[in-house]
Scaffold this active site. Structure first.
Site, PDB file in Angstrom:
ATOM      1  N   GLU A 168      14.673  77.045-138.536  1.00 31.81           N
ATOM      2  CA  GLU A 168      15.681  76.324-137.752  1.00 31.81           C
ATOM      3  C   GLU A 168      17.051  76.669-138.343  1.00 31.81           C
ATOM      4  O   GLU A 168      17.306  76.406-139.520  1.00 31.81           O
ATOM      5  CB  GLU A 168      15.459  74.812-137.821  1.00 31.81           C
ATOM      6  CG  GLU A 168      14.402  74.292-136.881  1.00 31.81           C
ATOM      7  CD  GLU A 168      14.280  72.770-136.925  1.00 31.81           C
ATOM      8  OE1 GLU A 168      14.119  72.170-135.862  1.00 31.81           O
ATOM      9  OE2 GLU A 168      14.319  72.197-138.029  1.00 31.81           O
ATOM     10  N   SER A 227      16.047  69.438-144.541  1.00 36.20           N
ATOM     11  CA  SER A 227      15.135  69.183-143.428  1.00 36.20           C
ATOM     12  C   SER A 227      15.691  68.152-142.451  1.00 36.20           C
ATOM     13  O   SER A 227      15.238  68.069-141.310  1.00 36.20           O
ATOM     14  CB  SER A 227      13.794  68.657-143.961  1.00 36.20           C
ATOM     15  OG  SER A 227      13.253  69.513-144.922  1.00 36.20           O
ATOM     16  N   ASN A 229      11.676  67.871-136.840  1.00 34.56           N
ATOM     17  CA  ASN A 229      11.436  66.616-137.549  1.00 34.56           C
ATOM     18  C   ASN A 229      11.929  65.406-136.772  1.00 34.56           C
ATOM     19  O   ASN A 229      11.361  64.317-136.881  1.00 34.56           O
ATOM     20  CB  ASN A 229      12.083  66.659-138.938  1.00 34.56           C
ATOM     21  CG  ASN A 229      11.273  67.485-139.918  1.00 34.56           C
ATOM     22  OD1 ASN A 229      10.081  67.694-139.730  1.00 34.56           O
ATOM     23  ND2 ASN A 229      11.918  67.976-140.963  1.00 34.56           N
ATOM     24  N   HIS A 235      16.811  75.890-142.240  1.00 35.48           N
ATOM     25  CA  HIS A 235      15.664  75.035-142.540  1.00 35.48           C
ATOM     26  C   HIS A 235      14.384  75.851-142.465  1.00 35.48           C
ATOM     27  O   HIS A 235      13.857  76.114-141.388  1.00 35.48           O
ATOM     28  CB  HIS A 235      15.611  73.849-141.557  1.00 35.48           C
ATOM     29  CG  HIS A 235      14.437  72.951-141.775  1.00 35.48           C
ATOM     30  ND1 HIS A 235      13.869  72.225-140.764  1.00 35.48           N
ATOM     31  CD2 HIS A 235      13.709  72.682-142.895  1.00 35.48           C
ATOM     32  CE1 HIS A 235      12.842  71.539-141.241  1.00 35.48           C
ATOM     33  NE2 HIS A 235      12.729  71.803-142.530  1.00 35.48           N
TER      34      HIS A 235
END
Length: 672
Positions: free
Chosen positions: A442, A409, A480, A430
Site C-alpha cells: 500500500e 499500518s 486494515n 505499507h
C-alpha cells in the site's frame, strides 16, 4: 485505409516462413489469426512449397490471447479452428519458439507438426490462473504428446516449463542456437519436409494413468481448494485418455464455455486486469520523470525491517540497515542470511546470489549512514511519537530529494510528514508481513506528497516485484480499515452465542486462508494490548492477562500442540461465557449466514465509504488489496467484485437488518 497485417511471409527455397510481428508479446489478436490463416492457406496451395515455419519477431513467440479482446464479440477464425487447420495441413509445419509460448501460443505450437526452441524458451498453459482451461485443444494434445503427468501439471497448475524439460517430455523436437533460431528452424524444416507420415498430435493415443491423476489431485488438494478450473483441467486431460480426439475436443470446448461463463473465471479475469490498473495513478502522467533510487535505507532490523530490506537486495539494490543496538542488528542480519540460505536450499536461488545479496547489505548503528540513501524506509513499531521523532531527525540527515517513507499500518502520514521541512518527499510504504514474501504494497499518498515521489515509488514497487496500490490518508488505509469492522462484529458474535471455531470455519469455507481468531492467534493476541493484567475490558484482554498470546505461547483463542495444530479450548469457552454473563448479552442461535452478513458485508460497506471519501482510486484497487494482502479468494474477485455478484440489494438489505448505516454508493449500486 486498412492497417498492415502483423503477419508476413518469406520464401526460402521451398520453405515458406510465416512471421508474426505484433509487439509487445505477439498476442494472438484477430489480425494475427486472420494473417496466420491466410499464410497457411498460401503455403498449402502453392505446389512449390514443401514445408512451413512459424516464428515471431520481437522478444517472444505467441505469448497468449489478446487480453484487449476479452468480453468482445468473437472474430473468426477462432483459435481452435486455426490450430486444427494448422495441424490438418498436408505439408510439415515447424514452430520456432523463443521467449515464451504461453496459452494460445502453446496451443499453436502443439498444432504444428514439429517444434524447435532456443534453450531459454518456456512453454506453458496458464489459463487456469484466469479460471479457464486451454480451449484450443491444449488439454487433448498435451497428454498425447507428453503424457498424462506433465499435462496435468501444465494445465491444472499453469506453471510454464523449460525448453529442456519440454524436449525430454517430447513437446520439443530440437533445441537450437540461442542466436540462430531463424536459420536453425529453416534447416530443420529442410530435414523434415519430405518425411511421411506427418506427425500429428491428434492422431496419437495416450494410455490412462489413474495413479498419476489420483496422486496429483491429492498433492494439490490444498492449492486447488475452492477453485473450479483445476478440476476441469484434470477432467479434460483424463478424457484425452478415454475419448477419440474429436470427441475429446468437443468435451474440452464444453468445459471451456462453462468456465468462461462462470463467476469464478469472471472474478479471476477481473483481478488480472485490476492488478494492471492499480499501477496507474489517475492524476499523475505516465511519463512523469522518476527520481533515481540507487541505495535504500531501512530503519529497524526486526522482522519487518529485515523483510523489507530483502526486497531491495533481491532486486540488486544496495541497502543500509540501521538499528539502535548491536545485538538487534546482528540478529536481524542473521535472519536475513538464514532466509536467503533457506531459499537457496530449496533451489529457488543460487548460493552465489545469497552472497551477492548479503554483500550489498550494510548493517550499521550509525544513523548518519543514511545520508547517501535515495529512499529511506522507517520500519519501527507503531507509535506516532517515535515515528515523528525519527522523521524529524531524518530531516536533518537525508540528502535533498531523498524520499522518506514510513511502513506504518495505521498512522497518519500527514502528521508524520509535518515533522519535516520536506513533506513533499514523504509518503507511506505499507509492506505486509512477511515483507519479503507478501506481494502487496500500500503506497500511502500524503496531502503534500509530490507527484514524482508517488510515481517513483509505484515504479520501484514493480522493480521489487510488488503489487502496489495507492491509498489515501485514513486510519488503517484501505486493507486494515476494512478489517476493523470485521473484527468488531466477530467479537460481538462471540458474546451473542457463536464460537471462535464456527466463525473461523465460515471464513475458511468462504475461501479465506484463516478466520479472525486464527489470524489473531497467528499475529499475537497481545498485539495492541495495554499490558495491564488487572485491566480486563473484553475477551481479548482476559486471554492476554492469562498469557494466552496465541501460537507463540501454544494458547490463544485455541489450544495448540507442539506442532502448532489448533484445538478448541475449554478455558476460552469459559472466558467467553463469563463475559456473556458479565455483559448481559442476549443469546441466540448464530447461523453461518449471519456470520457472513455481519463480518463480510460490513467490509464491503467500509470499502464503499473509502471510495466515497477518495481514499482509494477505484473499486478494483480495493479488491487487489484484499487479494494480495489478506488472502481473499481470487475466485471471488475481491470484496467489491463479490458484492456485485452477491447483488447490491441483498447486501444492503442484510446490512440494514443488522443495524448498519449503509454507504450511499452501495445503496445506489454505483460503486466504481
Amino acid at each position: 485505409m486498412t492497417s498492415p497485417s502483423p503477419i508476413r511471409t518469406e520464401r526460402h527455397g521451398d520453405v515458406l516462413v510465416i512471421v508474426s510481428d505484433n509487439p509487445p508479446v505477439n498476442a494472438l489478436s484477430a489480425a494475427v489469426r486472420i494473417g496466420l490463416e491466410a499464410a497457411i492457406k498460401e503455403g498449402a496451395a502453392d505446389q512449390s512449397i514443401a514445408a512451413m515455419v512459424i516464428r515471431c519477431d520481437g522478444r517472444t513467440f505467441f505469448a497468449g490471447a489478446d487480453i484487449t479482446e476479452f468480453g468482445k464479440p468473437p472474430v473468426e477464425p477462432l483459435l481452435p479452428v486455426l490450430v486444427d487447420m494448422i495441424e490438418a495441413c498436408g505439408k510439415p509445419v515447424v514452430a520456432a519458439i523463443h521467449g515464451t509460448a504461453l496459452g494460445g501460443g502453446c496451443e499453436v505450437a502443439l498444432g504444428c507438426h514439429y517444434r524447435v526452441a532456443v534453450p531459454s524458451a518456456k512453454i506453458g498453459t496458464p489459463e487456469v490462473k484466469l479460471g479457464l482451461l486451454p480451449g484450443a485443444g491444449g488439454t487433448q494434445r498435451l497428454p498425447r504428446l507428453a503424457g498424462v503427468r506433465l499435462a496435468l501439471e501444465m494445465t491444472a497448475k499453469g506453471e510454464p516449463i523449460s525448453a529442456q524439460r519440454a524436449q525430454e517430455a517430447g513437446l520439443i523436437d530440437r533445441i537450437v542456437g540461442e542466436d540462430s533460431l531463424a536459420a536453425d528452424a529453416l534447416a530443420f524444416a529442410d530435414e523434415v519436409k519430405a518425411k511421411r507420415p506427418i506427425p500429428r498430435a491428434a492422431e496419437k493415443t495416450v494410455a490412462a494413468d489413474p495413479a498419476a491423476v489420483a496422486a496429483f489431485t491429492k498433492e494439490n488438494a490444498r492449492r486447488f481448494r475452492g477453485f473450479d478450473a483445476p478440476a476441469a483441467n484434470i477432467d479434460c486431460v483424463v478424457k484425452a485418455t478415454e475419448l477419440p480426439f474429436a470427441e475429446g475436443l468437443a468435451y474440452e470446448r464444453q468445459a471451456f464455455m462453462r468456465l468462461m461463463t462462470g463467476t469464478q473465471s469472471a472474478a479471476q479475469r477481473h483481478i488480472f486486469f485490476a492488478e494492471r490498473q492499480a499501477a496507474r495513478i489517475d492524476d499523475v502522467p505516465a511519463d512523469t520523470a522518476l527520481r533515481p533510487i540507487a541505495r535504500v535505507g531501512v530503519i529497524g532490523a526486526g522482522t519487518m525491517g529485515g523483510g523489507i530490506a530483502m526486497n531491495f537486495l533481491s532486486a540488486g539494490i544496495p541497502v543500509t540497515i540501521v538499528e539502535m543496538a548491536e545485538e538487534a542488528l546482528d540478529r536481524g542480519t542473521a535472519v536475513i542470511r538464514k532466509n536467503y540460505e533457506a531459499t537457496a536450499a530449496k533451489g529457488r536461488m543460487e548460493f552465489a546470489q545469497v552472497e551477492a545479496a548479503m554483500a550489498a547489505l550494510t548493517p550499521t548503528l550509525d544513523f548518519n549512514a543514511l545520508a547517501d540513501c535515495d529512499l529511506i524506509i522507517e520500519a519501527v513499531y507503531e507509535n506516532m511519537e517515535v515515528k515523528q521523532e525519527i522523521f524529524a531527525r531524518l530531516d536533518g540527515i537525508a540528502k535533498p530529494g531523498a524520499i522518506l517513507a514510513s511502513n506504518t499500518s495505521y498512522l497518519d502520514i500527514d502528521a508524520i510528514a509535518a515533522c519535516t521541512k520536506r513533506p513533499q518527499d514523504v509518503l507511506g510504504m505499507h509492506f505486509f508481513s512477511p515483507a519479503n514474501v507478501m506481494k502487496l504494497l500500500e503506497v500511502v499518498r500524503g496531502a503534500a506528497t509530490a507527484p514524482d515521489v508517488l510515481a517513483t515509488v509505484m515504479a520501484l514497487a514493480k522493480r521489487i516485484r510488488k503489487v502496489a496500490v495507492v491509498a489515501g490518508v485514513t486510519y488503517g488505509f484501505i486493507g486494515n480499515r476494512m478489517l476493523m469492522p470485521r473484527q468488531v462484529e466477530a467479537n460481538k458474535l462471540l458474546l451473542e452465542g457463536a464460537t471462535p471455531e464456527q466463525i473461523d470455519r465460515v471464513h475458511t469455507a468462504f475461501g479465506m486462508p484463516m478466520g479472525p481468531f486464527q489470524m489473531a492467534d497467528l499475529a499475537g493476541v497481545d498485539i495492541g494490548w495495554h499490558r495491564d493484567p488487572s485491566r480486563i475490558e473484553n475477551v481479548r484482554d482476559a486471554l492476554a492477562a492469562e498469557g494466552r498470546w496465541g501460537q507463540k505461547k501454544q494458547a490463544g483463542f485455541y489450544d495448540y500442540d507442539e506442532k502448532r495444530n489448533p484445538s478448541p479450548s475449554p478455558r476460552v469457552a469459559e472466558i467467553i461465557q463469563e463475559w456473556r454473563e458479565k455483559t448481559g448479552t442476549p443469546q441466540h442461535e448464530v447461523t453461518d449466514e449471519e456470520i457472513v452478513e455481519r463480518t463480510l458485508y460490513p467490509m464491503v460497506n467500509e470499502g464503499a465509504l473509502i471510495l466515497e471519501e477518495g481514499k482509494a482510486q477505484r473499486a478494483s484497487d480495493v479488491d487487489v488489496v484484499w487479494i494480495y494482502g489478506y488472502g481473499w479468494p481470487v475466485y471471488r474477485g475481491g470484496p467489491m467484485f463479490w458484492a456485485k455478484t452477491e447483488g447490491y440489494d441483498k447486501v444492503v438489505a442484510a446490512l440494514e437488518k443488522h443495524g448498519f448505516t449503509v454507504a450511499k454508493s452501495l445503496r445506489a449500486g454505483t460503486i466504481k
